[in-house]
Design a protein around this motif. Structure first.
Motif, mmCIF file in Angstrom:
data_model
loop_
_atom_site.group_PDB
_atom_site.id
_atom_site.type_symbol
_atom_site.label_atom_id
_atom_site.label_comp_id
_atom_site.label_asym_id
_atom_site.label_seq_id
_atom_site.Cartn_x
_atom_site.Cartn_y
_atom_site.Cartn_z
ATOM 1 N N GLY A 114 0.862 -1.181 0.000
ATOM 2 C CA GLY A 114 0.000 0.000 0.000
ATOM 3 C C GLY A 114 0.893 1.222 0.000
ATOM 4 O O GLY A 114 1.471 1.576 1.028
ATOM 5 N N PRO B 240 -2.760 0.266 -4.179
ATOM 6 C CA PRO B 240 -3.368 -0.363 -2.999
ATOM 7 C C PRO B 240 -2.615 -1.592 -2.507
ATOM 8 O O PRO B 240 -1.923 -2.275 -3.281
ATOM 9 N N LYS B 241 -2.766 -1.857 -1.221
ATOM 10 C CA LYS B 241 -2.173 -3.038 -0.598
ATOM 11 C C LYS B 241 -2.648 -4.295 -1.340
ATOM 12 O O LYS B 241 -3.815 -4.428 -1.687
#
Length: 130
Positions: free
Chosen positions: A23, A98-99
Protein backbone atom coordinates in the motif's frame (compact mmCIF):
# COMPACT_ATOMS: atom_id res chain seq x y z
CA UNK A 1 22.23 -17.96 -34.14
CA UNK A 2 25.65 -19.48 -33.62
CA UNK A 3 26.00 -18.73 -29.90
CA UNK A 4 28.21 -18.30 -28.10
CA UNK A 5 30.67 -16.25 -30.09
CA UNK A 6 29.16 -16.59 -33.56
CA UNK A 7 28.76 -13.76 -36.04
CA UNK A 8 24.96 -14.03 -36.01
CA UNK A 9 24.60 -14.61 -32.25
CA UNK A 10 21.86 -12.57 -30.60
CA UNK A 11 20.59 -13.16 -27.12
CA UNK A 12 18.14 -10.71 -25.60
CA UNK A 13 16.22 -11.92 -22.60
CA UNK A 14 14.16 -10.62 -19.70
CA UNK A 15 14.40 -11.29 -15.99
CA UNK A 16 11.04 -10.86 -14.24
CA UNK A 17 10.11 -10.74 -10.55
CA UNK A 18 6.84 -9.87 -8.82
CA UNK A 19 5.68 -9.00 -5.30
CA UNK A 20 2.65 -7.47 -3.56
CA UNK A 21 2.42 -3.78 -2.74
CA UNK A 22 2.26 -2.94 0.97
CA UNK A 23 0.00 0.00 0.00
CA UNK A 24 2.08 2.91 -1.25
CA UNK A 25 2.20 6.17 -3.16
CA UNK A 26 5.39 6.07 -5.24
CA UNK A 27 7.59 9.18 -5.26
CA UNK A 28 10.84 7.72 -6.66
CA UNK A 29 11.73 4.53 -8.52
CA UNK A 30 15.32 4.03 -9.58
CA UNK A 31 16.89 0.91 -10.99
CA UNK A 32 20.33 -0.63 -10.92
CA UNK A 33 21.65 -2.99 -13.56
CA UNK A 34 25.08 -3.54 -15.05
CA UNK A 35 26.16 -2.05 -18.34
CA UNK A 36 26.56 -2.54 -21.20
CA UNK A 37 24.25 -5.55 -21.31
CA UNK A 38 21.35 -3.80 -19.56
CA UNK A 39 18.94 -2.45 -22.18
CA UNK A 40 16.47 -1.15 -19.61
CA UNK A 41 14.08 -1.94 -16.79
CA UNK A 42 10.30 -1.67 -16.45
CA UNK A 43 7.96 -1.59 -13.47
CA UNK A 44 4.30 -2.57 -13.85
CA UNK A 45 1.22 -2.78 -11.64
CA UNK A 46 -1.07 -5.72 -12.26
CA UNK A 47 -4.43 -5.04 -10.62
CA UNK A 48 -6.65 -4.06 -13.51
CA UNK A 49 -7.67 -7.59 -14.47
CA UNK A 50 -6.52 -6.85 -18.02
CA UNK A 51 -3.08 -5.86 -19.29
CA UNK A 52 -0.45 -4.83 -16.79
CA UNK A 53 -0.10 -1.04 -16.48
CA UNK A 54 3.39 0.39 -17.06
CA UNK A 55 4.38 2.51 -14.06
CA UNK A 56 8.02 3.30 -14.85
CA UNK A 57 10.35 2.57 -17.76
CA UNK A 58 14.07 3.24 -17.52
CA UNK A 59 16.54 3.17 -20.40
CA UNK A 60 20.28 3.83 -20.33
CA UNK A 61 21.51 7.25 -21.46
CA UNK A 62 25.01 7.20 -22.90
CA UNK A 63 27.38 10.10 -22.26
CA UNK A 64 28.27 12.06 -25.38
CA UNK A 65 31.35 13.79 -23.98
CA UNK A 66 29.79 17.26 -23.97
CA UNK A 67 30.60 17.98 -20.31
CA UNK A 68 30.59 21.75 -20.89
CA UNK A 69 26.77 21.64 -21.07
CA UNK A 70 26.15 18.58 -18.89
CA UNK A 71 28.76 17.61 -16.32
CA UNK A 72 27.29 14.08 -16.20
CA UNK A 73 27.70 13.44 -19.94
CA UNK A 74 31.20 11.97 -19.76
CA UNK A 75 32.02 9.90 -22.82
CA UNK A 76 31.95 6.19 -22.05
CA UNK A 77 29.66 6.55 -19.03
CA UNK A 78 26.05 5.48 -18.79
CA UNK A 79 23.31 6.76 -16.51
CA UNK A 80 19.91 5.26 -15.73
CA UNK A 81 17.68 8.23 -14.81
CA UNK A 82 14.91 7.41 -12.28
CA UNK A 83 11.17 7.92 -12.44
CA UNK A 84 9.92 10.71 -10.17
CA UNK A 85 6.38 11.68 -9.11
CA UNK A 86 5.07 14.60 -7.08
CA UNK A 87 3.37 17.97 -7.08
CA UNK A 88 6.36 19.99 -8.33
CA UNK A 89 6.30 21.47 -11.81
CA UNK A 90 7.47 19.02 -14.48
CA UNK A 91 6.68 15.89 -12.47
CA UNK A 92 3.86 13.45 -13.08
CA UNK A 93 1.36 13.25 -10.23
CA UNK A 94 1.92 10.48 -7.75
CA UNK A 95 -0.68 7.73 -7.47
CA UNK A 96 -1.64 5.22 -4.81
CA UNK A 97 -1.01 1.51 -5.37
CA UNK A 98 -3.37 -0.36 -3.00
CA UNK A 99 -2.17 -3.04 -0.60
CA UNK A 100 -2.03 -6.46 -2.26
CA UNK A 101 -1.57 -5.08 -5.79
CA UNK A 102 0.88 -7.21 -7.74
CA UNK A 103 3.98 -5.26 -8.81
CA UNK A 104 6.03 -6.75 -11.64
CA UNK A 105 9.61 -5.74 -12.43
CA UNK A 106 11.38 -6.69 -15.66
CA UNK A 107 14.97 -6.20 -16.76
CA UNK A 108 15.78 -6.48 -20.46
CA UNK A 109 19.29 -7.80 -21.02
CA UNK A 110 21.39 -8.17 -24.16
CA UNK A 111 24.26 -10.63 -24.25
CA UNK A 112 25.14 -11.28 -27.88
CA UNK A 113 28.41 -13.17 -27.65
CA UNK A 114 28.91 -15.21 -24.49
CA UNK A 115 26.31 -16.81 -22.24
CA UNK A 116 26.00 -15.00 -18.90
CA UNK A 117 23.94 -16.55 -16.15
CA UNK A 118 24.44 -14.02 -13.35
CA UNK A 119 22.30 -11.16 -14.68
CA UNK A 120 21.19 -8.98 -11.80
CA UNK A 121 18.81 -6.10 -11.38
CA UNK A 122 17.41 -4.23 -8.41
CA UNK A 123 15.03 -1.38 -7.72
CA UNK A 124 15.30 1.35 -5.12
CA UNK A 125 12.01 3.06 -4.38
CA UNK A 126 10.72 5.77 -2.09
CA UNK A 127 7.05 5.99 -1.21
CA UNK A 128 4.60 7.15 1.40
CA UNK A 129 1.72 5.07 2.83
CA UNK A 130 -0.99 7.67 2.04
Amino acid sequence: GTCPGGADCECTHSITFSWESPGMRLLYAGAHCHAPSCLGMKLFRNDTGHEMELVCELAPVYGNGNITHDKYAESGYIELPPCLWGDDEGLESSFFIPKGTQIVATKINNNPHVGHFGGMASWQMRSTPF
